[in-house]
Design an enzyme around this catalytic site. Structure first.
Site, PDB file in Angstrom:
ATOM      1  N   ASN A 135     -50.170 -11.705  16.501  1.00  0.00           N
ATOM      2  CA  ASN A 135     -49.916 -12.880  16.859  1.00  0.00           C
ATOM      3  C   ASN A 135     -48.132 -13.304  16.076  1.00  0.00           C
ATOM      4  O   ASN A 135     -47.894 -13.495  14.558  1.00  0.00           O
ATOM      5  CB  ASN A 135     -50.732 -14.273  16.622  1.00  0.00           C
ATOM      6  CG  ASN A 135     -50.078 -15.808  16.522  1.00  0.00           C
ATOM      7  OD1 ASN A 135     -49.514 -15.501  17.228  1.00  0.00           O
ATOM      8  ND2 ASN A 135     -51.476 -15.874  16.153  1.00  0.00           N
ATOM      9  N   TRP A 136     -46.843 -13.194  16.613  1.00  0.00           N
ATOM     10  CA  TRP A 136     -45.599 -13.410  16.145  1.00  0.00           C
ATOM     11  C   TRP A 136     -45.212 -15.135  15.492  1.00  0.00           C
ATOM     12  O   TRP A 136     -44.710 -15.021  15.221  1.00  0.00           O
ATOM     13  CB  TRP A 136     -44.209 -13.290  17.082  1.00  0.00           C
ATOM     14  CG  TRP A 136     -44.658 -11.305  17.249  1.00  0.00           C
ATOM     15  CD1 TRP A 136     -45.728 -10.643  16.711  1.00  0.00           C
ATOM     16  CD2 TRP A 136     -44.096 -10.930  18.304  1.00  0.00           C
ATOM     17  NE1 TRP A 136     -45.183  -9.710  17.293  1.00  0.00           N
ATOM     18  CE2 TRP A 136     -43.941  -8.914  18.014  1.00  0.00           C
ATOM     19  CE3 TRP A 136     -42.681 -11.371  19.087  1.00  0.00           C
ATOM     20  CZ2 TRP A 136     -43.399  -8.054  18.887  1.00  0.00           C
ATOM     21  CZ3 TRP A 136     -41.820  -9.888  19.303  1.00  0.00           C
ATOM     22  CH2 TRP A 136     -42.612  -8.728  19.607  1.00  0.00           C
ATOM     23  N   LYS A 137     -46.260 -15.707  15.828  1.00  0.00           N
ATOM     24  CA  LYS A 137     -46.113 -17.044  16.337  1.00  0.00           C
ATOM     25  C   LYS A 137     -44.765 -17.717  17.003  1.00  0.00           C
ATOM     26  O   LYS A 137     -44.168 -16.477  17.532  1.00  0.00           O
ATOM     27  CB  LYS A 137     -46.078 -17.390  14.344  1.00  0.00           C
ATOM     28  CG  LYS A 137     -47.620 -17.367  14.632  1.00  0.00           C
ATOM     29  CD  LYS A 137     -48.639 -17.277  13.466  1.00  0.00           C
ATOM     30  CE  LYS A 137     -49.347 -17.287  12.783  1.00  0.00           C
ATOM     31  NZ  LYS A 137     -50.457 -17.990  11.814  1.00  0.00           N
ATOM     32  N   HIS A 196     -55.829 -21.124  19.321  1.00  0.00           N
ATOM     33  CA  HIS A 196     -55.901 -20.978  17.422  1.00  0.00           C
ATOM     34  C   HIS A 196     -55.728 -22.094  16.646  1.00  0.00           C
ATOM     35  O   HIS A 196     -55.196 -23.155  17.106  1.00  0.00           O
ATOM     36  CB  HIS A 196     -54.334 -20.194  17.389  1.00  0.00           C
ATOM     37  CG  HIS A 196     -53.276 -19.767  16.322  1.00  0.00           C
ATOM     38  ND1 HIS A 196     -53.063 -20.723  15.400  1.00  0.00           N
ATOM     39  CD2 HIS A 196     -53.821 -18.679  15.661  1.00  0.00           C
ATOM     40  CE1 HIS A 196     -53.118 -20.309  14.430  1.00  0.00           C
ATOM     41  NE2 HIS A 196     -53.219 -18.978  14.734  1.00  0.00           N
ATOM     42  N   GLU A 251     -53.865 -23.555  14.209  1.00  0.00           N
ATOM     43  CA  GLU A 251     -52.374 -24.065  14.466  1.00  0.00           C
ATOM     44  C   GLU A 251     -52.353 -25.437  15.702  1.00  0.00           C
ATOM     45  O   GLU A 251     -51.895 -26.108  15.422  1.00  0.00           O
ATOM     46  CB  GLU A 251     -51.507 -23.318  14.089  1.00  0.00           C
ATOM     47  CG  GLU A 251     -51.111 -22.713  12.900  1.00  0.00           C
ATOM     48  CD  GLU A 251     -50.660 -21.327  13.014  1.00  0.00           C
ATOM     49  OE1 GLU A 251     -49.720 -20.856  13.734  1.00  0.00           O
ATOM     50  OE2 GLU A 251     -51.278 -20.198  11.782  1.00  0.00           O
ATOM     51  N   GLU A 294     -61.262 -17.037  12.711  1.00  0.00           N
ATOM     52  CA  GLU A 294     -59.695 -16.999  11.841  1.00  0.00           C
ATOM     53  C   GLU A 294     -60.324 -18.022  10.652  1.00  0.00           C
ATOM     54  O   GLU A 294     -59.901 -19.340  11.480  1.00  0.00           O
ATOM     55  CB  GLU A 294     -58.645 -17.401  12.716  1.00  0.00           C
ATOM     56  CG  GLU A 294     -58.934 -15.886  13.647  1.00  0.00           C
ATOM     57  CD  GLU A 294     -56.492 -16.319  13.564  1.00  0.00           C
ATOM     58  OE1 GLU A 294     -56.121 -14.809  13.002  1.00  0.00           O
ATOM     59  OE2 GLU A 294     -56.273 -17.316  14.654  1.00  0.00           O
ATOM     60  N   GLY A 321     -52.326 -17.331   7.217  1.00  0.00           N
ATOM     61  CA  GLY A 321     -50.870 -17.338   6.722  1.00  0.00           C
ATOM     62  C   GLY A 321     -51.319 -17.628   4.454  1.00  0.00           C
ATOM     63  O   GLY A 321     -50.200 -18.368   3.960  1.00  0.00           O
ATOM     64  N   SER A 341     -54.616 -13.537   7.249  1.00  0.00           N
ATOM     65  CA  SER A 341     -54.512 -12.320   5.828  1.00  0.00           C
ATOM     66  C   SER A 341     -54.679 -11.164   6.164  1.00  0.00           C
ATOM     67  O   SER A 341     -54.978 -10.484   4.627  1.00  0.00           O
ATOM     68  CB  SER A 341     -54.445 -13.664   4.478  1.00  0.00           C
ATOM     69  OG  SER A 341     -53.638 -14.658   4.726  1.00  0.00           O
ATOM     70  N   GLY A 374     -51.271 -12.115  11.590  1.00  0.00           N
ATOM     71  CA  GLY A 374     -50.294 -12.849  11.456  1.00  0.00           C
ATOM     72  C   GLY A 374     -49.085 -12.584  11.201  1.00  0.00           C
ATOM     73  O   GLY A 374     -47.815 -11.459  12.064  1.00  0.00           O
ATOM     74  N   GLY A 375     -49.048 -12.408  10.450  1.00  0.00           N
ATOM     75  CA  GLY A 375     -47.442 -12.773   9.174  1.00  0.00           C
ATOM     76  C   GLY A 375     -47.423 -11.363   9.085  1.00  0.00           C
ATOM     77  O   GLY A 375     -46.117 -10.323   9.314  1.00  0.00           O
TER      78      GLY A 375
HETATM   79  P1  PGA Z   1     -51.719 -14.526   8.961  1.00  0.00           P
HETATM   80  O1  PGA Z   1     -52.255 -15.257  10.554  1.00  0.00           O
HETATM   81  O2  PGA Z   1     -52.099 -12.801   9.388  1.00  0.00           O
HETATM   82  O3  PGA Z   1     -50.253 -14.238   9.069  1.00  0.00           O
HETATM   83  O4  PGA Z   1     -52.810 -15.366   8.093  1.00  0.00           O
HETATM   84  C1  PGA Z   1     -52.983 -14.780  11.291  1.00  0.00           C
HETATM   85  C2  PGA Z   1     -53.716 -16.196  12.750  1.00  0.00           C
HETATM   86  O5  PGA Z   1     -52.348 -17.437  12.449  1.00  0.00           O
HETATM   87  O6  PGA Z   1     -53.409 -15.956  13.838  1.00  0.00           O
END
Ligand code: PGA
Length: 250
Positions: free
Chosen positions: A9-11, A95, A97, A167, A173, A212, A233-234
């Site tokens: 997930n590149w966000k 998600h 967010e 999640e 994050g 994470s 994500g990251g």
């Molecule tokens: P993260 O994000 O790996 O940076 O914690 C995961 C996500 O939000 O899907």
């Protein structure tokens, strides 16, 4: 036998040059072995470019969000048929967010889920508890409710080609990860909840973990019996780290 699935997930990150470099390294890696599907979810505006880059690749791509309507006066939105038009295989839904920053409700997420299924795109339903909810012993209650609302609205059959991503919000994050045991406990509870609706769907559905995930913790997380891969994500923005995570499934 469930196939492993790793989704990046590149966000809201990247640009044309960086995306190209990232995808070149990922697609030329031999880590993409049989039995593991690798997917990237770029910001929507880059989907046509990602599509072009992945034409000869086994790596699939998807979107980070979709609108629940088929078309119409929804300025700035993207429909599931449009994503399908551009070859998206998956779409992330709910998600944390988007639940918090865009105030998406379970009802709205269920609408998006139905739209994705109708357009032949696999929904990845994200669920998870906040730190306060975990500390208040409400974890499973919260997750069960998030899933139940969608099942009630779209029907359990719609989950046949769906994916669930657990999640924990406190792990996204933050560099903090659920322990493999904590994650396994929730994945198993989710599978048992789904079994109350349909035993086959429950045993076949992919339940992936996010929060994470990195190249150090991926292997122990993915070795849990009910964890079928990761939503990353990251760490998906670094090609070498992402490739190592993809390798960790076996
Ligand atoms: P993260 O994000 O790996 O940076 O914690 C995961 C996500 O939000 O899907």
């Amino acid at each position: 036998m469930r196939q492993y699935l790793i989704i990046g997930n590149w966000k809201m990150n990247g640009n044309l040059a960086e995306n190209e470099q990232l995808l070149n390294t990922i697609s030329s890696s031999h880590a993409l072995a049989e039995g593991c599907e690798v997917v990237v979810c770029p910001p929507s505006i880059y989907i046509p470019h990602v599509r072009q880059q992945l034409l000869q690749s086994k790596v699939k791509y998807g979107a980070q969000n979709v609108n629940e309507h088929i078309n119409g006066a929804y300025t700035g939105e993207t429909s599931a048929t449009m994503l399908h038009d551009l070859g998206c295989s998956y779409v992330l839904l709910g998600h944390s967010e988007r639940r918090s920053l865009n105030h998406e409700s379970d009802e709205q997420i269920a609408g998006k889920f139905a739209a994705a299924v109708q357009a032949n795109i696999k929904p990845v339903l994200c669920v998870g508890e906040t730190l306060a909810q975990r500390q208040g012993d409400e974890t499973f209650l919260v997750i069960a409710e998030q899933i139940k609302k969608v099942v009630e609205q779209v029907g359990i059959q719609a989950f046949e080609h769906a994916v669930i991503a657990y999640e924990p919000v406190w792990a996204i994050g933050t560099g903090e990860t659920a322990t493999p045991e904590q994650a396994q406990e929730i994945h198993n509870l989710i599978r048992r909840q789904l079994a109350e609706f349909d035993v086959n769907i429950a045993s076949n559905i992919l339940i992936i973990y996010g929060g994470s995930v990195n190249s150090n913790n991926a292997r122990t997380l993915f070795s849990q019996p009910d964890i079928d891969g990761g939503l990353v994500g990251g760490a998906s923005l670094n090609a070498d780290v992402f490739i190592n995570i993809c390798k960790a499934y076996n």
